[in-house]
Design a protein around this motif. Structure first.
Motif, short mmCIF file in Angstrom:
data_model
loop_
_atom_site.label_atom_id
_atom_site.label_comp_id
_atom_site.label_asym_id
_atom_site.label_seq_id
_atom_site.Cartn_x
_atom_site.Cartn_y
_atom_site.Cartn_z
N VAL A 45 0.85 -1.19 0.00
CA VAL A 45 0.00 0.00 0.00
C VAL A 45 0.89 1.24 0.00
N HIS A 46 0.57 2.16 -0.91
CA HIS A 46 1.25 3.46 -0.89
C HIS A 46 0.26 4.53 -0.47
N LEU A 47 0.78 5.69 -0.17
CA LEU A 47 -0.06 6.79 0.33
C LEU A 47 0.10 7.99 -0.59
N LEU A 48 -0.97 8.27 -1.36
CA LEU A 48 -0.95 9.45 -2.22
C LEU A 48 -1.11 10.72 -1.39
N PRO A 49 -0.54 11.83 -1.84
CA PRO A 49 -0.79 13.11 -1.17
C PRO A 49 -2.28 13.45 -1.23
N ALA A 50 -2.78 14.12 -0.21
CA ALA A 50 -4.19 14.48 -0.18
C ALA A 50 -4.57 15.30 -1.40
N ALA A 51 -3.67 16.15 -1.88
CA ALA A 51 -3.96 17.00 -3.04
C ALA A 51 -4.29 16.19 -4.29
N ASP A 52 -3.72 14.99 -4.39
CA ASP A 52 -3.98 14.15 -5.56
C ASP A 52 -5.42 13.62 -5.59
N LEU A 53 -6.09 13.68 -4.47
CA LEU A 53 -7.42 13.09 -4.37
C LEU A 53 -8.55 14.11 -4.37
N VAL A 54 -8.21 15.38 -4.28
CA VAL A 54 -9.26 16.40 -4.18
C VAL A 54 -9.36 17.28 -5.42
N GLY A 55 -8.49 17.07 -6.39
CA GLY A 55 -8.52 17.88 -7.60
C GLY A 55 -9.33 17.22 -8.70
N SER A 64 2.26 -0.46 -10.70
CA SER A 64 2.86 -1.78 -10.90
C SER A 64 4.18 -1.64 -11.63
N ARG A 65 5.05 -2.57 -11.37
CA ARG A 65 6.37 -2.55 -11.99
C ARG A 65 6.92 -3.98 -12.00
N MET A 66 7.52 -4.38 -13.11
CA MET A 66 8.19 -5.68 -13.20
C MET A 66 9.62 -5.46 -13.68
N TRP A 67 10.56 -6.17 -13.09
CA TRP A 67 11.95 -6.04 -13.47
C TRP A 67 12.73 -7.26 -13.00
N ASP A 68 13.97 -7.36 -13.43
CA ASP A 68 14.84 -8.47 -13.06
C ASP A 68 15.89 -7.96 -12.08
N ARG A 69 16.06 -8.67 -10.98
CA ARG A 69 17.06 -8.28 -9.98
C ARG A 69 17.86 -9.51 -9.58
N ASP A 70 19.14 -9.49 -9.87
CA ASP A 70 20.03 -10.61 -9.54
C ASP A 70 19.51 -11.94 -10.06
N GLY A 71 18.94 -11.91 -11.27
CA GLY A 71 18.45 -13.13 -11.89
C GLY A 71 17.07 -13.57 -11.45
N VAL A 72 16.40 -12.76 -10.65
CA VAL A 72 15.06 -13.11 -10.17
C VAL A 72 14.08 -12.07 -10.70
N GLU A 73 12.97 -12.56 -11.26
CA GLU A 73 11.94 -11.64 -11.75
C GLU A 73 11.14 -11.09 -10.58
N MET A 74 11.04 -9.77 -10.51
CA MET A 74 10.32 -9.10 -9.44
C MET A 74 9.05 -8.48 -10.00
N ASP A 75 7.99 -8.57 -9.23
CA ASP A 75 6.70 -8.02 -9.64
C ASP A 75 6.12 -7.25 -8.44
N LEU A 76 6.07 -5.93 -8.57
CA LEU A 76 5.60 -5.08 -7.47
C LEU A 76 4.28 -4.42 -7.86
N VAL A 77 3.26 -4.59 -7.04
CA VAL A 77 1.97 -3.93 -7.23
C VAL A 77 1.56 -3.32 -5.89
N THR A 78 1.26 -2.01 -5.92
CA THR A 78 0.77 -1.35 -4.71
C THR A 78 -0.48 -0.56 -5.04
N HIS A 79 -1.37 -0.47 -4.06
CA HIS A 79 -2.58 0.34 -4.18
C HIS A 79 -2.50 1.51 -3.20
N ASP A 80 -3.13 2.60 -3.56
CA ASP A 80 -3.30 3.67 -2.59
C ASP A 80 -4.15 3.14 -1.43
#
Length: 250
Positions: A45-55, A64-80
């Motif tokens: 979970v990430h936290l958006l600034p309040a201003a991003d939600l009231v405009g 979301s982001r996918m990448w390779d790190r030290d030979g391992v596939e990484m998959d990161l997904v976060t929601h506000d």
């Protein structure tokens, strides 16, 4: 190849554009059947600034982001935070498993507070989530014959049964296999086979596993009917207050 969970993931957290309340490992590592080439599913979970939600502009609530790190596939997904809490209130067992994952990469006091509120969103209707997930995975198994969707089928059915019976979210299949009396005795063998390969034929008697899956659906139905879990979340107001306070504190 580097062991996936031996990788230092702190830099991943530090690189995120918005503060993370938490990041945990989900997927096969959480479920207890990673293979040598399993990717690492990071959820949080990430936290958006309040201003991003009231405009007027629509905020980017999911990143979301996918990448390779030290030979391992990484998959990161976060929601506000707001989106994540709304998902929690929609009988979504998947996000609860992420929130309560014992494989913690990054945590905060807000994470601990949110986890403490999680029991207040559990209902008997969470059985529908696990029943539907199992049906989808079983169809994938029938099409492919692969071991991975078969293990997912058993995992979600046993998670649902365990939740209905005891009010606890448990996603780790080896633990479930030992604690749920309805679990097929051959599950440890399938888990061991999955450790050797991410993809491949299950090599099972299809009629036998079909009968066991149908039986577990029946056990889940019975557990739901007998469950003491409420029909609706009890923590809605507390979660609302939590989201407002956390957002305003930044």
């Amino acid at each position: 190849m580097t062991d996936a969970l031996d990788i230092d993931l702190a830099p991943v957290v530090a690189q995120q554009p918005f503060p993370l309340l938490f990041a945990t490992v989900s997927g096969a590592h959480l479920y207890g059947f990673p293979s040598r080439d399993s990717d690492v599913d990071l959820r949080g979970v990430h936290l958006l600034p309040a201003a991003d939600l009231v405009g007027l502009r629509e905020p980017e609530e999911t990143r979301s982001r996918m990448w390779d790190r030290d030979g391992v596939e990484m998959d990161l997904v976060t929601h506000d935070l707001r989106k994540f809490v709304r998902l929690m209130l929609r009988r979504n067992g998947y996000v609860l498993e992420q929130l309560l994952s014992p494989l913690v990469v990054h945590t905060t006091e807000a994470h601990r507070e949110l986890a403490a509120l999680a029991p207040g969103v559990l209902t008997g209707h969470h059985a529908h989530h696990y029943r539907g997930f199992a049906t989808t995975q079983w169809r994938l198994f029938e099409k492919s014959g692969e071991l991975k969707p078969l293990l997912y089928t058993f995992r979600v059915l046993l998670t649902g049964i365990h939740l209905m019976r005891g009010g606890e979210v448990q996603a780790h299949l080896p633990t479930l296999a030992g604690e749920v009396d309805a679990a097929p005795a051959y599950l440890p063998e399938l888990i061991a086979a999955k450790a050797e390969r991410e993809h491949g034929e299950a090599g099972v008697d299809h009629a036998r596993v079909r009968a066991d899956v149908e039986r577990l659906h029946g056990v889940l139905d019975e557990a739901q009917a007998a469950s003491s879990l409420p029909d609706a979340p009890t923590a809605h107001d507390a979660l609302h207050d939590f989201v407002v306070r956390t957002r305003l504190e930044g």
